[in-house]
Structure formats: structure tokens, C-alpha cells
Write a protein that holds these residues in place. Structure first.
Motif, PDB file in Angstrom:
ATOM      1  N   PHE A 108       0.832  -1.207   0.000  1.00  0.00           N
ATOM      2  CA  PHE A 108       0.000   0.000   0.000  1.00  0.00           C
ATOM      3  C   PHE A 108       0.864   1.254   0.000  1.00  0.00           C
ATOM      4  N   HIS A 109       1.861   1.281   0.872  1.00  0.00           N
ATOM      5  CA  HIS A 109       2.720   2.460   1.005  1.00  0.00           C
ATOM      6  C   HIS A 109       3.486   2.720  -0.289  1.00  0.00           C
ATOM      7  N   ALA A 110       3.967   1.669  -0.943  1.00  0.00           N
ATOM      8  CA  ALA A 110       4.699   1.833  -2.202  1.00  0.00           C
ATOM      9  C   ALA A 110       3.772   2.361  -3.291  1.00  0.00           C
ATOM     10  N   ALA A 111       2.532   1.909  -3.312  1.00  0.00           N
ATOM     11  CA  ALA A 111       1.578   2.345  -4.338  1.00  0.00           C
ATOM     12  C   ALA A 111       1.311   3.841  -4.232  1.00  0.00           C
ATOM     13  N   HIS A 112       0.987   4.299  -3.033  1.00  0.00           N
ATOM     14  CA  HIS A 112       0.656   5.732  -2.938  1.00  0.00           C
ATOM     15  C   HIS A 112       1.906   6.595  -3.044  1.00  0.00           C
ATOM     16  N   THR A 113       3.063   6.078  -2.667  1.00  0.00           N
ATOM     17  CA  THR A 113       4.297   6.848  -2.837  1.00  0.00           C
ATOM     18  C   THR A 113       4.606   7.034  -4.316  1.00  0.00           C
ATOM     19  N   MET A 114       4.423   5.970  -5.110  1.00  0.00           N
ATOM     20  CA  MET A 114       4.639   6.079  -6.559  1.00  0.00           C
ATOM     21  C   MET A 114       3.660   7.070  -7.180  1.00  0.00           C
ATOM     22  N   LEU A 115       2.403   7.006  -6.758  1.00  0.00           N
ATOM     23  CA  LEU A 115       1.401   7.921  -7.309  1.00  0.00           C
ATOM     24  C   LEU A 115       1.684   9.375  -6.926  1.00  0.00           C
ATOM     25  N   GLU A 116       2.109   9.592  -5.685  1.00  0.00           N
ATOM     26  CA  GLU A 116       2.407  10.956  -5.251  1.00  0.00           C
ATOM     27  C   GLU A 116       3.621  11.517  -5.993  1.00  0.00           C
ATOM     28  N   THR A 117       4.633  10.684  -6.225  1.00  0.00           N
ATOM     29  CA  THR A 117       5.799  11.120  -6.984  1.00  0.00           C
ATOM     30  C   THR A 117       5.408  11.458  -8.416  1.00  0.00           C
ATOM     31  N   ASP A 118       4.564  10.624  -9.006  1.00  0.00           N
ATOM     32  CA  ASP A 118       4.097  10.875 -10.366  1.00  0.00           C
ATOM     33  C   ASP A 118       3.247  12.142 -10.427  1.00  0.00           C
ATOM     34  N   GLN A 119       2.487  12.390  -9.387  1.00  0.00           N
ATOM     35  CA  GLN A 119       1.651  13.597  -9.334  1.00  0.00           C
ATOM     36  C   GLN A 119       2.528  14.851  -9.270  1.00  0.00           C
ATOM     37  N   VAL A 120       3.585  14.805  -8.494  1.00  0.00           N
ATOM     38  CA  VAL A 120       4.497  15.951  -8.406  1.00  0.00           C
ATOM     39  C   VAL A 120       5.144  16.202  -9.761  1.00  0.00           C
ATOM     40  N   ARG A 121       5.556  15.130 -10.447  1.00  0.00           N
ATOM     41  CA  ARG A 121       6.154  15.261 -11.764  1.00  0.00           C
ATOM     42  C   ARG A 121       5.155  15.842 -12.770  1.00  0.00           C
ATOM     43  N   ALA A 122       3.918  15.379 -12.710  1.00  0.00           N
ATOM     44  CA  ALA A 122       2.884  15.874 -13.631  1.00  0.00           C
ATOM     45  C   ALA A 122       2.560  17.339 -13.349  1.00  0.00           C
ATOM     46  N   ASP A 123       2.544  17.740 -12.088  1.00  0.00           N
ATOM     47  CA  ASP A 123       2.311  19.151 -11.749  1.00  0.00           C
ATOM     48  C   ASP A 123       3.435  20.032 -12.293  1.00  0.00           C
ATOM     49  N   PHE A 124       4.679  19.561 -12.151  1.00  0.00           N
ATOM     50  CA  PHE A 124       5.819  20.318 -12.677  1.00  0.00           C
ATOM     51  C   PHE A 124       5.722  20.431 -14.195  1.00  0.00           C
ATOM     52  N   GLU A 125       5.372  19.336 -14.846  1.00  0.00           N
ATOM     53  CA  GLU A 125       5.231  19.330 -16.308  1.00  0.00           C
ATOM     54  C   GLU A 125       4.111  20.284 -16.748  1.00  0.00           C
ATOM     55  N   ALA A 126       3.022  20.330 -15.987  1.00  0.00           N
ATOM     56  CA  ALA A 126       1.917  21.229 -16.325  1.00  0.00           C
ATOM     57  C   ALA A 126       2.359  22.694 -16.234  1.00  0.00           C
ATOM     58  N   LYS A 127       3.115  23.023 -15.208  1.00  0.00           N
ATOM     59  CA  LYS A 127       3.605  24.404 -15.075  1.00  0.00           C
ATOM     60  C   LYS A 127       4.576  24.753 -16.196  1.00  0.00           C
ATOM     61  N   LYS A 128       5.405  23.794 -16.567  1.00  0.00           N
ATOM     62  CA  LYS A 128       6.362  24.025 -17.645  1.00  0.00           C
ATOM     63  C   LYS A 128       5.634  24.236 -18.977  1.00  0.00           C
ATOM     64  N   LEU A 129       4.619  23.417 -19.240  1.00  0.00           N
ATOM     65  CA  LEU A 129       3.840  23.577 -20.473  1.00  0.00           C
ATOM     66  C   LEU A 129       3.078  24.897 -20.482  1.00  0.00           C
ATOM     67  N   GLN A 130       2.583  25.293 -19.321  1.00  0.00           N
ATOM     68  CA  GLN A 130       1.847  26.557 -19.251  1.00  0.00           C
ATOM     69  C   GLN A 130       2.763  27.735 -19.579  1.00  0.00           C
ATOM     70  N   SER A 131       3.979  27.727 -19.054  1.00  0.00           N
ATOM     71  CA  SER A 131       4.896  28.827 -19.372  1.00  0.00           C
ATOM     72  C   SER A 131       5.312  28.787 -20.841  1.00  0.00           C
ATOM     73  N   TYR A 132       5.453  27.580 -21.401  1.00  0.00           N
ATOM     74  CA  TYR A 132       5.786  27.450 -22.820  1.00  0.00           C
ATOM     75  C   TYR A 132       4.651  28.005 -23.693  1.00  0.00           C
ATOM     76  N   LYS A 133       3.405  27.691 -23.312  1.00  0.00           N
ATOM     77  CA  LYS A 133       2.267  28.214 -24.076  1.00  0.00           C
ATOM     78  C   LYS A 133       2.194  29.737 -23.975  1.00  0.00           C
ATOM     79  N   LYS A 134       2.493  30.287 -22.814  1.00  0.00           N
ATOM     80  CA  LYS A 134       2.501  31.745 -22.665  1.00  0.00           C
ATOM     81  C   LYS A 134       3.552  32.367 -23.572  1.00  0.00           C
TER      82      LYS A 134
END
Length: 166
Positions: A108-134
């Protein structure tokens, strides 16, 4: 062709390239949002299973102060996972790995840790794409030299690049 027509054609090609890059970034942003929403839903399901919320799990300091009694038998710092809480973190849970149609039972702990890490990466990617679009939209809007030669409707269709028949 005369020189002014060649320059005009070159500016149109540059504008179309910038608009295409903007649209590609927009489509990537939509795909990234789908991944972020999927991760958020999965994390919410895991929190429900552990019967915790983002704010319901006490901080390590709060749990130490609450459990103060016999300091000789207690560890100095009691680690509390924000998602697991008091849930058995070794309990197995099913998870489908991204990019593959493979299910696996992992802790259980490994599953949510992987998801949280992926979520942080996706949030960073979203901010990067937003600045690129601007940046791309700024470049497109700065090509105002074309506005007096091309009607706003044609320029708008170049920016949106829709291939739909009217």
C-alpha cells in the motif's frame, strides 16, 4: 517574386510554425491533465481505503506530544505517513502501472508513494507547459506587423489552425 512578397511569405511560415508549436503544447497539456486527474482519483481512493484525508493525519510532532507518557519506551520520532496514517502500510494493493496493461500487487505504502511522486512530476510538467504556451502566445501576438496586412479573421484561423470545413 519580388522581395516584399518573399519576406511576407517567410513571416507567414514563421507564424504558422509558432502556432503549430502552441497547439502541440496545448494537446500535451490536455493529456497531462488526464494523467493528473487519474492520479488524483487514485490517491483519493487510497486515502478512503486508509480512512485518512490530507489533513486528518497528525504531524509527527502532534503524535509524539499526544503519546508522551513514558519517554524511555517511546522512540524519539514517530514517523507517520500522511496518506497511510495508522493503516498497515505493508498491506498489498492492486495497481496498474502507467503505460502498460499490467496489474501487480504491491505494498500500500509503495503504491501511494509512486502515485504521489508521479503527481508531483505531472504538476511540474503542467507548469512548464503553461509557461511554454505563454511564451508561444506572446510570440504570436508580437507578430503585429502582420495584422495590417492580414485580416484579423485570417490571423485568428492561423493561430487556431482549424481544418474544419465551414
Amino acid at each position: 517574386m519580388d522581395e516584399s512578397m518573399i519576406q511576407y511569405q517567410q513571416k507567414l511560415i514563421e507564424l504558422e510554425y509558432e502556432a503549430e508549436q502552441f497547439l502541440l503544447a496545448q494537446h500535451q497539456s490536455v493529456e497531462n491533465d488526464k494523467v493528473r486527474n487519474g492520479n488524483r482519483e487514485a490517491l483519493t481512493a487510497l486515502r478512503k481505503r486508509a480512512r485518512t484525508t490530507k489533513t486528518s493525519v497528525p504531524s509527527p510532532f502532534e503524535s509524539i506530544m499526544k503519546d508522551m507518557g513514558d519517554p524511555g519506551t517511546m522512540p524519539l520520532v514517530k514517523e507517520v505517513c500522511a496518506t497511510c496514517g495508522n493503516h498497515d502500510s505493508n498491506e498489498q494493493t492492486w495497481m496498474m502501472f502507467p503505460g502498460a496493461d499490467v496489474f501487480a500487487r504491491i505494498p500500500f505504502h509503495a503504491a501511494h508513494t509512486m502515485l504521489e511522486t508521479d503527481q508531483v512530476r505531472a504538476d511540474f510538467e503542467a507548469k512548464k507547459l503553461q509557461s511554454y504556451k505563454k511564451e508561444k502566445s506572446f510570440v504570436i501576438s508580437e507578430s503585429g506587423a502582420l495584422a495590417d496586412k492580414i485580416s484579423p479573421g485570417v490571423l485568428r484561423s492561423l493561430v487556431t489552425l482549424t481544418d474544419k470545413p465551414k
